[in-house]
Design an enzyme around this catalytic site. Structure first.
Site, PDB file in Angstrom:
ATOM      1  N   HIS A  97      -6.334  -1.214  11.433  1.00  0.00           N
ATOM      2  CA  HIS A  97      -5.743  -1.766  10.212  1.00  0.00           C
ATOM      3  C   HIS A  97      -6.654  -2.856   9.649  1.00  0.00           C
ATOM      4  CE1 HIS A  97      -2.721  -2.596   7.306  1.00  0.00           C
ATOM      5  NE2 HIS A  97      -2.275  -3.722   7.840  1.00  0.00           N
ATOM      6  N   CYS A 118      -5.255   0.534   3.457  1.00  0.00           N
ATOM      7  CA  CYS A 118      -5.369  -0.890   3.805  1.00  0.00           C
ATOM      8  C   CYS A 118      -6.772  -1.426   3.547  1.00  0.00           C
ATOM      9  CB  CYS A 118      -5.009  -1.087   5.271  1.00  0.00           C
ATOM     10  SG  CYS A 118      -5.945  -0.057   6.396  1.00  0.00           S
ATOM     11  N   GLN A 172       0.814  -1.224   0.000  1.00  0.00           N
ATOM     12  CA  GLN A 172       0.000   0.000   0.000  1.00  0.00           C
ATOM     13  C   GLN A 172       0.847   1.273   0.000  1.00  0.00           C
ATOM     14  OE1 GLN A 172      -1.626  -1.128   4.054  1.00  0.00           O
ATOM     15  NE2 GLN A 172      -1.579   1.076   4.361  1.00  0.00           N
TER      16      GLN A 172
END
Ligand SMILES: *[C@@H]1O[C@H](CO)[C@@H](O)[C@H](O)[C@H]1NC(C)=O
Ligand SMILES: *[C@@H]1O[C@H](CO)[C@@H](O)[C@H](O)[C@H]1NC(C)=O
Ligand SMILES: *[C@@H]1O[C@H](CO)[C@@H](O)[C@H](O)[C@H]1NC(C)=O
Length: 478
Positions: free
Chosen positions: A425, A289, A283
């Site tokens: 995340h 993410c 990324q």
């Protein structure tokens, strides 16, 4: 880009303040906070003024409660967070070193006591405290206190801030410098000035200490240490690679619940062995993410429906998904809806990843995969495993604190390092199993193949660690 992230953080802070107290309580077993409807926990920096008082309180209680002859003082604040409950609940991890002052001396100013000068006699303890503070009642209570000696390897001895103080053992300084040099070479770092290089070395040193802390307290088989993120502060790492939106439960779009799995989970499963997982992507310095987690899931769903493994475009979501915040974060639940509205996803090759937001360049003619709806999975890890084995890789989210320092093995950080309410995340569960008797989730990350084990992170499975069970979801392709 950093500016927009910061800007977004300010908005989030505002949102957080406004909605505190309105976030509904999630009835979720032992993860449920102690005091009814909470706000999400908020990360605190070590310099936070409110934290100092709490740390002094913990230090005082430690000394009153211990049998040691010498006073101990806090030598480092490892991590801290607070959560608005009835009053405030603080969770802190601190290091305490022994000083040369005897407790019996009834000192006027304990802060004036120096740490033990002889590194062989300086013994450091790591303690986890939970403290419940009710300011209007002037009442503070220790809810939890757990201490253990810090790992006693040479490197964990205190080294003092750099530039290296005269008391820093020479060998240790040499080791640090050579580790840093190796890091700089391996990861091709170049710093703009000597000051910058010095600063990065200090951060590197702090990160090594945190990694050693995680190492000494890990309950699995993980190895923590130097990673490609070792010269970033926790704040930098957070703003560059993580996704604060994920912990904002109230921003999440409710999804239809997934049909329960038909049978129990097989003992182990790995979709990589069945060709449903594309290679690990990167990324870059963009909080995208969520897009990688979602494309990974759709790649699996598409493969299972049509027998073809595609690599799908995250950049399309970064540019065209107006429900999310591009590099400033996003939510898988929004992304599914955006993909349905757009009409599908192009391939990686047709819509390349650049890692920053551009104008939307989507064209219907290039759609390679579509989805028809999306579902939310159970929060029970056994059911998630069974669903995964039957239906394909699952988009999940977690608290990624330990991930910055992870190298390999099955990571099982103490819960205090991995608050399940601070999810930041999004990743992809591709399988699960046991390694030397330790149950794990196999997690496809989006930080490149040079992260963790060939781009994968292995997390202990079975105690809802790091909130891994909270946000499981999948697209549906009819
Ligand atoms: C190393 O960094 C330099 C400058 O930052 C860059 O030009 C070069 O391509 C990089 N090399 C590798 C192998 O990443
Ligand atoms: C995107 O990347 C692929 C593979 O790296 C390359 O073949 C293709 O030409 C690139 N497309 C564009 C538009 O840059
Ligand atoms: C699923 O979505 C695609 C693309 O939007 C559409 O062509 C197809 O008819 C849908 N399938 C069903 C069963 O609704």
């Amino acid at each position: 880009m950093e500016i927009s992230c910061r800007h977004w953080n300010n908005i989030l802070f505002f949102v957080t303040v406004v909605v505190l107290g309105f976030v509904q309580s999630q009835n979720d077993g032992p993860d449920r906070p102690l005091f009814g409807a909470p706000g999400s926990p908020i990360h605190l920096s070590a310099s936070d003024p409110s934290l100092q008082k709490v740390v002094r309180f913990a230090e005082g209680r430690y000394n009153t409660g211990s049998n040691g002859i010498y006073l101990r003082r806090v030598s480092k604040i490892v991590s801290a967070s607070k959560q608005v409950v009835k009053g405030i609940k603080y969770s802190i991890v601190i290091e305490l070193g022994n000083t040369m002052c005897k407790k019996s001396a009834a000192l006027a100013d304990p802060a004036a006591c120096d740490f033990h000068a002889d590194p062989n006699k300086l013994k450091t303890e790591v303690c986890v405290f939970e403290i419940w503070d009710i300011p209007w009642q002037r009442k503070s209570t220790i809810l939890k206190q757990k201490c253990q000696p810090a790992a006693s390897s040479k490197e964990t001895d205190r080294t003092g801030p750099l530039p290296l103080s005269p008391s820093t053992p020479v060998k240790e300084a040499v080791n640090l410098l050579s580790a840093f040099k190796e890091f700089v070479t391996k990861h091709n770092r170049s710093y703009s000035s000597q000051e910058e290089a010095d600063k990065r070395l200090r951060i590197f040193q702090e990160n090594l200490k945190t990694a050693q802390m995680l190492q000494s307290l890990d309950q699995g088989s993980a190895e923590y240490g130097v990673t490609k993120f070792s010269d970033l502060t926790e704040e930098e790492f957070r703003s560059l690679y993580l996704n604060p939106l994920l912990s904002q439960q109230n921003l999440r779009r409710p999804l239809r619940p997934a049909a329960p799995p038909r049978g129990p989970a097989p003992p182990s499963w790995d979709w990589r062995e069945h060709g449903a997982v594309s290679s690990v992507k990167n990324q870059g310095m963009c909080g995208s993410c969520w897009a990688f987690s979602v494309t990974g899931n759709i790649e699996g769903q598409w493969f299972l429906k049509n027998g073809e493994l595609l690599s799908l475009s995250e950049q399309e979501l970064v540019d065209c998904d107006r429900l999310d915040q591009a590099c400033g974060g996003g939510l898988p639940s929004n992304a599914y809806e955006a993909i349905e509205k757009l009409g599908g996803l192009e391939t990686e090759t047709d819509y390349n990843y650049t890692g920053h937001k551009q104008n939307c360049d989507f064209s219907t003619g290039k759609v390679a995969a579509y989805i028809n709806s999306s579902v939310e999975l159970s929060k029970d890890e056994n059911e998630i495993a069974a669903w995964l084995a039957e239906n394909g890789p699952v988009s999940v989210a977690l608290n990624a604190f330990a991930m910055q320092f992870y190298r390999k093995g099955v990571s099982h950080p103490l819960k205090i390092f991995c608050n399940p309410w601070m999810i930041d995340h999004a990743v992809l569960l591709v399988g699960y199993g046991h390694r030397n008797g330790i149950p794990f989730w196999a997690i496809k990350n989006s930080w490149g193949e040079d992260y963790g084990e060939d781009g994968y992170y292995y997390l202990y499975r079975g105690s809802r660690l790091c909130g891994i069970n909270k946000m499981g979801s999948s697209a549906v392709v009819n």
